[in-house]
Design a protein around this motif. Structure first.
Motif, PDB file in Angstrom:
ATOM      1  N   GLN A 137      54.467  41.812  48.858  1.00 19.97           N
ATOM      2  CA  GLN A 137      55.341  42.990  48.284  1.00 19.97           C
ATOM      3  C   GLN A 137      55.708  42.648  46.801  1.00 19.97           C
ATOM      4  O   GLN A 137      56.562  41.834  46.790  1.00 19.97           O
ATOM      5  CB  GLN A 137      56.302  43.322  49.049  1.00 19.97           C
ATOM      6  N   GLY A 138      54.990  43.251  45.798  1.00 19.15           N
ATOM      7  CA  GLY A 138      55.331  43.035  44.688  1.00 19.15           C
ATOM      8  C   GLY A 138      54.055  42.502  43.822  1.00 19.15           C
ATOM      9  O   GLY A 138      54.163  42.368  42.618  1.00 19.15           O
ATOM     10  N   GLY A 139      53.077  42.018  44.540  1.00 17.89           N
ATOM     11  CA  GLY A 139      51.837  41.555  43.742  1.00 17.89           C
ATOM     12  C   GLY A 139      51.311  40.253  44.316  1.00 17.89           C
ATOM     13  O   GLY A 139      51.578  39.884  45.399  1.00 17.89           O
ATOM     14  N   HIS A 158      51.061  41.924  56.111  1.00 14.49           N
ATOM     15  CA  HIS A 158      52.062  41.135  56.890  1.00 14.49           C
ATOM     16  C   HIS A 158      51.839  39.740  55.964  1.00 14.49           C
ATOM     17  O   HIS A 158      50.795  38.979  55.904  1.00 14.49           O
ATOM     18  CB  HIS A 158      51.630  40.999  58.161  1.00 14.49           C
ATOM     19  N   THR A 159      52.683  39.409  55.296  1.00 14.48           N
ATOM     20  CA  THR A 159      52.558  38.471  54.254  1.00 14.48           C
ATOM     21  C   THR A 159      53.217  36.950  54.733  1.00 14.48           C
ATOM     22  O   THR A 159      53.750  36.976  56.042  1.00 14.48           O
ATOM     23  CB  THR A 159      53.549  38.921  53.002  1.00 14.48           C
ATOM     24  N   THR A 217      54.413  45.245  53.052  1.00 16.39           N
ATOM     25  CA  THR A 217      54.000  46.039  52.188  1.00 16.39           C
ATOM     26  C   THR A 217      52.786  46.915  52.652  1.00 16.39           C
ATOM     27  O   THR A 217      52.222  46.767  53.836  1.00 16.39           O
ATOM     28  CB  THR A 217      53.776  45.570  50.686  1.00 16.39           C
ATOM     29  N   THR A 218      52.145  47.597  51.891  1.00 16.93           N
ATOM     30  CA  THR A 218      50.800  48.306  52.219  1.00 16.93           C
ATOM     31  C   THR A 218      49.544  48.067  50.940  1.00 16.93           C
ATOM     32  O   THR A 218      50.008  47.629  50.045  1.00 16.93           O
ATOM     33  CB  THR A 218      50.936  49.745  52.391  1.00 16.93           C
ATOM     34  N   ILE A 219      48.418  48.092  51.503  1.00 18.64           N
ATOM     35  CA  ILE A 219      47.532  47.626  50.493  1.00 18.64           C
ATOM     36  C   ILE A 219      47.415  48.979  49.409  1.00 18.64           C
ATOM     37  O   ILE A 219      47.653  48.723  48.061  1.00 18.64           O
ATOM     38  CB  ILE A 219      46.225  48.142  51.208  1.00 18.64           C
ATOM     39  N   GLU A 274      50.580  48.371  46.827  1.00 21.10           N
ATOM     40  CA  GLU A 274      50.069  47.030  45.943  1.00 21.10           C
ATOM     41  C   GLU A 274      49.141  47.472  44.983  1.00 21.10           C
ATOM     42  O   GLU A 274      48.905  46.777  43.931  1.00 21.10           O
ATOM     43  CB  GLU A 274      49.914  45.644  46.727  1.00 21.10           C
ATOM     44  N   ARG A 275      47.914  48.210  45.464  1.00 15.63           N
ATOM     45  CA  ARG A 275      46.892  48.687  44.506  1.00 15.63           C
ATOM     46  C   ARG A 275      47.757  49.369  43.319  1.00 15.63           C
ATOM     47  O   ARG A 275      47.283  49.243  42.317  1.00 15.63           O
ATOM     48  CB  ARG A 275      45.868  49.600  45.149  1.00 15.63           C
ATOM     49  N   VAL A 276      48.614  50.358  43.770  1.00 13.51           N
ATOM     50  CA  VAL A 276      49.254  51.265  42.607  1.00 13.51           C
ATOM     51  C   VAL A 276      49.711  50.137  41.583  1.00 13.51           C
ATOM     52  O   VAL A 276      49.944  50.567  40.421  1.00 13.51           O
ATOM     53  CB  VAL A 276      50.032  52.311  43.100  1.00 13.51           C
ATOM     54  N   LEU A 277      50.702  49.349  42.246  1.00  6.88           N
ATOM     55  CA  LEU A 277      51.461  48.359  41.279  1.00  6.88           C
ATOM     56  C   LEU A 277      50.515  47.338  40.370  1.00  6.88           C
ATOM     57  O   LEU A 277      50.955  47.415  39.235  1.00  6.88           O
ATOM     58  CB  LEU A 277      52.322  47.404  42.281  1.00  6.88           C
TER      59      LEU A 277
END
Length: 226
Positions: free
Chosen positions: A156-158, A190-191, A197-199, A202-205
Motif C-alpha cells: 500500500q503506497g508503492g 495482500h502484502t 490495497t488494490t491493483i 496502486e496503479r493510479v498512485l
C-alpha cells in the motif's frame, strides 16, 4: 460453506537483517486453503504463529515469495513440523544462503517458475516472477479469490524497498507494470507487511508519481511540452 477455500491471516514479529543492519519488523502470514488442506505463504519469525493459523489442516506447500530472512527464517523448521516442501525461485539462492547456507545449510525442495500453478482446496495460485526487490521474488495470483499475494514487491503506497544487495528499482517497477498491473483493478493486494490495497489504487498512485517526477524534471520553458 464447509470446506470453502479461504484466506487466513496473522502477523508475526521479529527482525530483518541485511547488509550489516538489523531492523524490527512485523510480517504478514498468509494461509490459503479449505478445512482440510492449505498452502502457507512465507515463513517469517515463528513456527508456532504459523501453526496456530494452520490448525489441524494438512500443509501442501510452504511457498516463499522471496528469500530475505524475515520471510524464510523458519521455513526449514516448519517443513520438519508439517512435512511439506519449501518452494522458492532459484534466482534467490544468494539470499537464501545468507540465512540457511554453510556446511550444515538447508535447501528448499521445489523451484518456482513464472507461470507455474499451485493447486489447493479447489483453487489455483499462479506464480508471477517479479524480480526487483529480490532477484527471485514472486507474487501469487489467486483469480478465484480476487487477490494477489505480493510479498515485498508491492505495498500500500508503492513498490517495495530497493537500494540493498540484490535489489534494483527499475527492474522492480518494470515487474509491477508488466505482471501486476496486468491484473484487474479490483484485485486485492495482500502484502508481506502492512495493510491490503488494490491493483487499481496502486496503479493510479504510480502513474501520478511518474507524472510529478516528469514535471519536476522539465527545464524552464518546457512546462507546456507533453
Amino acid at each position: 460453506m464447509a470446506g470453502q477455500v479461504r484466506v487466513d491471516h496473522a502477523v508475526s514479529s521479529g527482525t530483518f537483517s541485511l547488509d550489516g543492519e538489523t531492523f524490527e519488523v512485523d510480517n504478514n502470514i498468509w494461509v490459503v486453503g479449505g478445512d482440510s488442506e492449505c498452502v502457507v505463504i512465507d515463513a517469517p519469525h515463528s513456527v508456532d504463529d504459523i501453526l496456530t493459523l494452520v490448525g489441524e489442516r494438512t500443509v501442501k506447500a510452504i511457498v516463499c515469495t522471496h528469500a530475505h530472512d524475515d520471510h524464510v527464517r523458519v521455513a526449514p523448521a516448519l517443513r520438519d513440523r508439517v512435512v511439506a516442501p519449501i518452494l522458492l525461485h532459484p534466482d534467490d539462492r544468494p539470499l537464501w544462503d545468507l540465512t540457511h547456507g554453510g556446511a550444515d545449510g538447508h535447501l528448499w525442495d521445489v523451484d518456482l517458475a513464472d507461470g507455474q500453478t499451485i493447486e489447493v482446496a479447489g483453487t489455483t495460485l499462479t506464480v508471477l516472477h517479479t524480480p526487483g526487490h529480490a532477484p527471485g521474488a514472486v507474487c501469487l495470483h489467486a483469480p478465484d479469490l480476487g487477490c494477489v499475494f505480493t510479498g515485498d514487491t508491492l505495498f500500500q503506497g508503492g513498490p517495495g524497498a530497493t537500494g540493498r544487495s540484490y535489489s534494483d528499482h527499475p527492474t522492480l517497477e518494470e515487474s509491477i507494470r508488466a505482471k501486476l498491473f496486468a491484473l484487474p483493478d479490483d484485485t486485492v493486494v495482500h502484502t508481506g507487511h502492512g495493510d491490503d490495497t488494490t491493483i487499481g489504487a496502486e496503479r493510479v498512485l504510480m502513474v501520478s508519481k511518474a507524472v510529478r517526477q516528469r514535471v519536476r524534471a522539465r527545464l524552464p520553458g518546457e512546462e507546456a511540452s507533453p
